[in-house]
Design an enzyme around this catalytic site. Structure first.
Site, PDB file in Angstrom:
ATOM      1  N   CYS A   1       0.804  -1.224   0.000  1.00  0.00           N
ATOM      2  CA  CYS A   1       0.000   0.000   0.000  1.00  0.00           C
ATOM      3  C   CYS A   1       0.838   1.277   0.000  1.00  0.00           C
ATOM      4  O   CYS A   1       0.312   2.356  -0.276  1.00  0.00           O
ATOM      5  CB  CYS A   1      -0.957   0.006   1.189  1.00  0.00           C
TER       6      CYS A   1
ATOM      7  N   HIS B   1      -3.180   7.148   2.383  1.00  0.00           N
ATOM      8  CA  HIS B   1      -3.626   5.879   1.814  1.00  0.00           C
ATOM      9  C   HIS B   1      -5.052   5.621   2.272  1.00  0.00           C
ATOM     10  O   HIS B   1      -5.391   5.749   3.447  1.00  0.00           O
ATOM     11  CB  HIS B   1      -2.693   4.756   2.287  1.00  0.00           C
TER      12      HIS B   1
ATOM     13  N   ASN C   1     -10.113  -0.145  -0.033  1.00  0.00           N
ATOM     14  CA  ASN C   1      -8.653  -0.149  -0.022  1.00  0.00           C
ATOM     15  C   ASN C   1      -8.160  -0.779  -1.317  1.00  0.00           C
ATOM     16  O   ASN C   1      -8.281  -1.980  -1.524  1.00  0.00           O
ATOM     17  CB  ASN C   1      -8.154  -0.945   1.190  1.00  0.00           C
TER      18      ASN C   1
END
Length: 321
Positions: free
Chosen positions: A115, A248, A278
């Site tokens: 990520c 993020h 996500n």
């Protein structure tokens, strides 16, 4: 001084949104209230059968190249951040270079930092540009996390989605990226990982994403606040000088807690986790592209991008758009 400046952005989300109620209808033992209360996620997108990371990367890249007002063959560096590549090799970046019809033999490679991957890739590309060795870089985050989810694990399968985001970085005398910082601590790898591997034509170990949610939350909030302060200080600024924070997009609680620790008000934090979940390395460029195209982020404004992911890796970039 040579800066690396964002010339254009692009993004892509596959198919139609899959809502929390859609997941319940598919048999996931959860509810819309359970997901939204804990994560802020209301929908995500899943790539259809046969769609790969390079498929999504190509669409996002073409949109970024168009926005930059350049030709594909003007790109002399491609860095793709992905944990879900098309092949073991060649790299997704090499495949993307071919698909875009780029024949100038510029460098192309992948970065695997989960990520944090887009921030890693962006920081690497900036250093190539500032060295003078390259003039224009295509930086992409592309993921098909739906392929590595255990649909019996409601603690993880409801969190992730697929997508791609891209930017074109170009050499400029005008300020662009002002500071960056990258970090890793591999001792934390058990709290977020996919512990399988491929050998002798077989998948060995567990091929699905596994996560200790509470441990990830505590770790993420701390390092995201710390690394944001690091790049803000590195750019000679204060948090009050930052116009936009793009963390993020993993969990609304992590996003809110990070903004609070930094003293950045909610109205200056870009949030898109509700609409695509996500998307790992794709989440930051997806949010960046949306906020530029809807007019929130304007030329001359200062933006902090930051990510944290399995490894554990984390990093941030301070830029003037």
């Amino acid at each position: 001084m040579i800066y690396a400046r964002i010339a254009g952005t692009g993004s892509f989300l596959p198919g139609s949104p899959v809502t929390n109620d859609d997941l319940v209808a598919r048999g996931v033992q959860t509810s819309d209230d359970w997901i939204t209360t804990r994560t802020g996620i209301r929908a995500r997108h899943f790539a259809p059968e046969g769609m790969t990371a390079s498929d999504m990367a190509e669409t996002a890249a073409r949109r970024a190249i168009e926005a930059a007002g350049c030709a594909a063959d003007d790109i002399d560096l491609i860095v793709v951040a992905t944990s879900t590549p098309d092949y073991i090799f060649p790299s997704t970046a090499a495949l993307l270079q071919s698909r875009l019809g780029i024949r100038n033999e510029g460098a192309a490679f992948d970065v695997q930092a989960v990520c944090s991957g887009f921030v890693y890739a962006m920081s690497i590309a900036e250093k190539f540009i500032r060295s003078g060795s390259h003039r224009r870089a295509l930086v992409v985050g592309a993921e098909v996390f739906s392929r590595i989810l255990d649909w019996n694990d409601r603690g993880t399968c409801v969190l992730f989605g697929d997508g791609a985001g891209a930017i074109v970085l170009e050499a400029s005398e005008a300020p662009g990226i002002l500071a960056s910082a990258l970090h890793a601590d591999g001792s934390h790898h058990p709290i977020l990982c996919v512990p399988g591997t491929v050998a002798s034509g077989k998948v060995l170990g567990d091929p699905f994403l596994r996560m200790d949610g509470q441990a990830v939350f505590k770790f993420a909030v701390k390092v995201l606040a710390d690394v944001a302060r690091e790049v803000i200080d590195g750019g000679g600024l204060s948090a009050a000088d930052v116009d936009w924070l793009i963390p993020h997009q993993a969990n609304i609680r992590i996003i809110n807690a990070t903004g609070k620790k930094l003293g950045v008000p909610d109205e200056r934090v870009i949030v898109t986790v509700d609409r695509h979940g996500n998307t790992s390395a794709a989440s930051i460029p997806l949010a960046l592209d949306l906020a530029i195209r809807d007019g929130r982020i304007q030329r001359g404004q200062r933006v902090v991008l930051e990510g944290v992911g399995g490894g554990f890796t984390w990093g941030a970039v301070l830029l003037q758009y």
